[in-house]
Design an enzyme around this catalytic site. Structure first.
Site, PDB file in Angstrom:
ATOM      1  CB  SER A 104      -0.890   0.004   1.249  1.00  0.00           C
ATOM      2  OG  SER A 104      -1.507   1.258   1.419  1.00  0.00           O
ATOM      3  CE1 TYR A 126      -6.293   4.745  -1.985  1.00  0.00           C
ATOM      4  CE2 TYR A 126      -4.577   4.457  -0.336  1.00  0.00           C
ATOM      5  CZ  TYR A 126      -5.836   4.150  -0.821  1.00  0.00           C
ATOM      6  OH  TYR A 126      -6.630   3.252  -0.160  1.00  0.00           O
ATOM      7  CB  THR A 152      -6.604   2.683  -5.019  1.00  0.00           C
ATOM      8  OG1 THR A 152      -5.890   1.467  -4.781  1.00  0.00           O
ATOM      9  CG2 THR A 152      -7.950   2.621  -4.315  1.00  0.00           C
ATOM     10  CE  LYS A 229      -8.055  -2.668  -3.827  1.00  0.00           C
ATOM     11  NZ  LYS A 229      -8.535  -1.604  -2.939  1.00  0.00           N
ATOM     12  CG  HIS A 253     -11.632   0.725  -0.635  1.00  0.00           C
ATOM     13  ND1 HIS A 253     -10.792   1.355  -1.521  1.00  0.00           N
ATOM     14  CD2 HIS A 253     -10.966   0.741   0.544  1.00  0.00           C
ATOM     15  CE1 HIS A 253      -9.687   1.749  -0.899  1.00  0.00           C
ATOM     16  NE2 HIS A 253      -9.763   1.372   0.367  1.00  0.00           N
TER      17      HIS A 253
HETATM   18  C1  LIG Z   1      -7.649  -2.159   7.121  1.00  0.00           C
HETATM   19  C2  LIG Z   1      -7.776  -1.966   5.644  1.00  0.00           C
HETATM   20  C3  LIG Z   1      -6.919  -1.095   4.996  1.00  0.00           C
HETATM   21  C4  LIG Z   1      -7.007  -0.916   3.610  1.00  0.00           C
HETATM   22  N1  LIG Z   1      -6.104  -0.099   2.981  1.00  0.00           N
HETATM   23  C5  LIG Z   1      -6.139   0.021   1.628  1.00  0.00           C
HETATM   24  C6  LIG Z   1      -5.138   0.768   0.950  1.00  0.00           C
HETATM   25  O1  LIG Z   1      -4.228   1.317   1.552  1.00  0.00           O
HETATM   26  N2  LIG Z   1      -5.229   0.848  -0.405  1.00  0.00           N
HETATM   27  C7  LIG Z   1      -6.243   0.242  -1.121  1.00  0.00           C
HETATM   28  O2  LIG Z   1      -6.283   0.348  -2.346  1.00  0.00           O
HETATM   29  N3  LIG Z   1      -7.180  -0.495  -0.484  1.00  0.00           N
HETATM   30  C8  LIG Z   1      -7.153  -0.625   0.858  1.00  0.00           C
HETATM   31  N4  LIG Z   1      -8.078  -1.420   1.491  1.00  0.00           N
HETATM   32  C9  LIG Z   1      -9.092  -2.146   0.687  1.00  0.00           C
HETATM   33  C10 LIG Z   1      -8.572  -3.535   0.278  1.00  0.00           C
HETATM   34  O3  LIG Z   1      -7.531  -3.431  -0.645  1.00  0.00           O
HETATM   35  C11 LIG Z   1      -9.680  -4.390  -0.330  1.00  0.00           C
HETATM   36  O4  LIG Z   1     -10.274  -3.695  -1.409  1.00  0.00           O
HETATM   37  C12 LIG Z   1     -10.759  -4.796   0.671  1.00  0.00           C
HETATM   38  O5  LIG Z   1     -10.184  -5.075   1.924  1.00  0.00           O
HETATM   39  C13 LIG Z   1     -11.512  -6.017   0.163  1.00  0.00           C
HETATM   40  O6  LIG Z   1     -12.568  -6.353   1.010  1.00  0.00           O
HETATM   41  P1  LIG Z   1     -12.508  -7.541   2.097  1.00  0.00           P
HETATM   42  O7  LIG Z   1     -11.486  -7.116   3.108  1.00  0.00           O
HETATM   43  O8  LIG Z   1     -13.879  -7.542   2.670  1.00  0.00           O
HETATM   44  O9  LIG Z   1     -12.166  -8.788   1.381  1.00  0.00           O
HETATM   45  C14 LIG Z   1      -8.009  -1.599   2.879  1.00  0.00           C
HETATM   46  C15 LIG Z   1      -8.862  -2.482   3.543  1.00  0.00           C
HETATM   47  C16 LIG Z   1      -8.760  -2.681   4.901  1.00  0.00           C
HETATM   48  C17 LIG Z   1      -9.681  -3.653   5.574  1.00  0.00           C
END
Ligand SMILES: Cc1cc2nc3c(=O)[nH]c(=O)nc-3n(C[C@H](O)[C@H](O)[C@H](O)COP(=O)(O)O)c2cc1C
Length: 359
Positions: A104, A126, A152, A229, A253
């Site tokens: 990330s 980002y 993203t 994404k 997300h």
């Molecule tokens: C704690 C947390 C932090 C996340 N941070 C990012 C991030 O920094 N960049 C990003 O593109 N998505 C981020 N996401 C989204 C995830 O990449 C992903 O799309 C999402 O967790 C998928 O859903 P699920 O956890 O229910 O399977 C984050 C998700 C969580 C739970």
């Protein structure tokens, strides 16, 4: 620990409640968060029989990366919040399981340290107000050996996450966004009554006016394959594919951004049709088992990203816990392939599905 749900319980028992809320929570009324699960549960995959399949191979190639099974670790910010070894431990688990790990932008460990695990890395970007930081991050990711840039596009601002607001959630002083200059990270650590420091921080550094021209600007400046994404609309997917992206990730997300957006699995088929094989289609949001992985493939995905379950594993037992999650998913997915009469991932994409709420 024989299911991801067991590992979720173990994580819930060790994590600080505010960190648990940060990981688990969605935005708004959490309708999209719940809908992701309901929609996956509504998909039945019709198994084929008498296919003469004695075993199955789960191996595939995602973007340009070989993968032992059709999954990659989703980009997730600040992994040291759930375990002191954070990103490095989760990348070690990905390396052992033979799948890509997405770093990330908001990683709490630097990409170079994560690269030392030997894992196949993709870098998630980002769109930040400070264009120099974006340019430097792209260079840094390339130099660290990342194999793809995953941009993203669903965070113009952070979704309103009420749990974090209620908890006045902020990063502890020992954890920060290690890729950002110090003056860009301090805001995430400022505790303020009944606000989320993370939301305020995002607002101060993310550029909400991200557009297609900016994406073209990014794509021109990298030699890496580009993955987008956060796509849910087929017209957006078609436009991304026309730009020459290597893949789109159908994602809401994990229900953390626009509450009221459709479940990813529901949006998937129209996007697969729209891009018509011109790029890969990945999916995330709600994947909790090998059965869910098969559902996604049968609905047309090339692979999935695994999110929260890996933070559960990491919280419960560091690298070993995260590996346990991946090992379970691989075993469940391979079994699902055999039970559905598929010799490989390609055959899974030809399975029929029936979707109905409340079987
Ligand atoms: C704690 C947390 C932090 C996340 N941070 C990012 C991030 O920094 N960049 C990003 O593109 N998505 C981020 N996401 C989204 C995830 O990449 C992903 O799309 C999402 O967790 C998928 O859903 P699920 O956890 O229910 O399977 C984050 C998700 C969580 C739970």
């Amino acid at each position: 620990m024989i299911s991801l749900a067991d590992i979720e319980k173990a994580a819930a028992s060790v994590l600080d409640p505010a960190i648990w809320d940060f990981v688990t929570g969605g935005s708004g009324d959490e309708q999209t968060l719940r809908a992701n699960r309901a929609a996956l549960d509504a998909v039945a995959v019709v198994p084929r029989v008498l296919s003469g399949v004695g075993g199955a191979s789960a191996a595939t190639v995602l973007v340009a990366s070989p993968s032992e099974f059709p999954a990659a670790v989703a980009p997730m910010a600040y992994q040291r919040l759930v375990h002191p070894d954070g990103e490095v431990a989760l990348a070690q688990a990905a390396y052992s399981a033979g799948i890509p790990y997405v770093v990330s932008t908001l990683s709490s460990s630097p990409v170079e340290e994560i690269a030392a695990t030997g894992a196949e890395l993709w870098f998630q970007l980002y769109w930040l107000r400070d264009r120099d930081v974006v340019r430097n991050l792209m260079r840094r990711a390339e130099q660290a050996g990342c194999r793809a840039l995953i941009v993203t596009v669903d965070v113009p601002v952070m979704g309103r996450r009420r749990r974090d607001i209620r908890n006045s959630f902020a990063l502890p002083p020992s954890i920060s966004a290690s890729h950002l200059p110090a003056e860009h990270t301090a805001g995430a650590q400022l505790t303020d009554a009944k606000t989320s420091a993370l939301a305020a921080h995002t607002q101060s550094i993310f550029d909400p006016a991200f557009g297609w021209e900016d994406l073209a600007w990014l794509a021109e400046r990298t030699s890496l394959p580009v993955v987008i994404k956060g796509i849910l609309d087929p017209d957006d997917a078609r436009r991304a594919a026309r730009m020459g992206v290597a893949a789109v990730v159908v994602s809401n997300h994990g229900g953390r951004q626009f509450d009221g957006a459709p479940p990813s699995i529901t949006a998937l088929a129209a996007i697969v049709e729209a891009v018509a094989g011109s790029c890969q289609v990945l999916l995330d949001s709600g994947i909790r088992s090998g059965k869910d992985m098969l559902r996604a493939l049968a609905c047309g995905a090339d692979g999935v990203l695994i999110g929260r379950p890996l933070l559960w594993g990491l919280a419960a037992d560091g690298a070993a816990g995260a590996y346990q999650v991946l090992d379970l998913l691989r075993a469940e997915f391979t079994e699902s392939l055999i039970l559905a009469g598929c010799a490989d991932v390609h055959a899974a994409r030809g399975l029929r599905t029936i979707t109905r709420i409340g079987w």
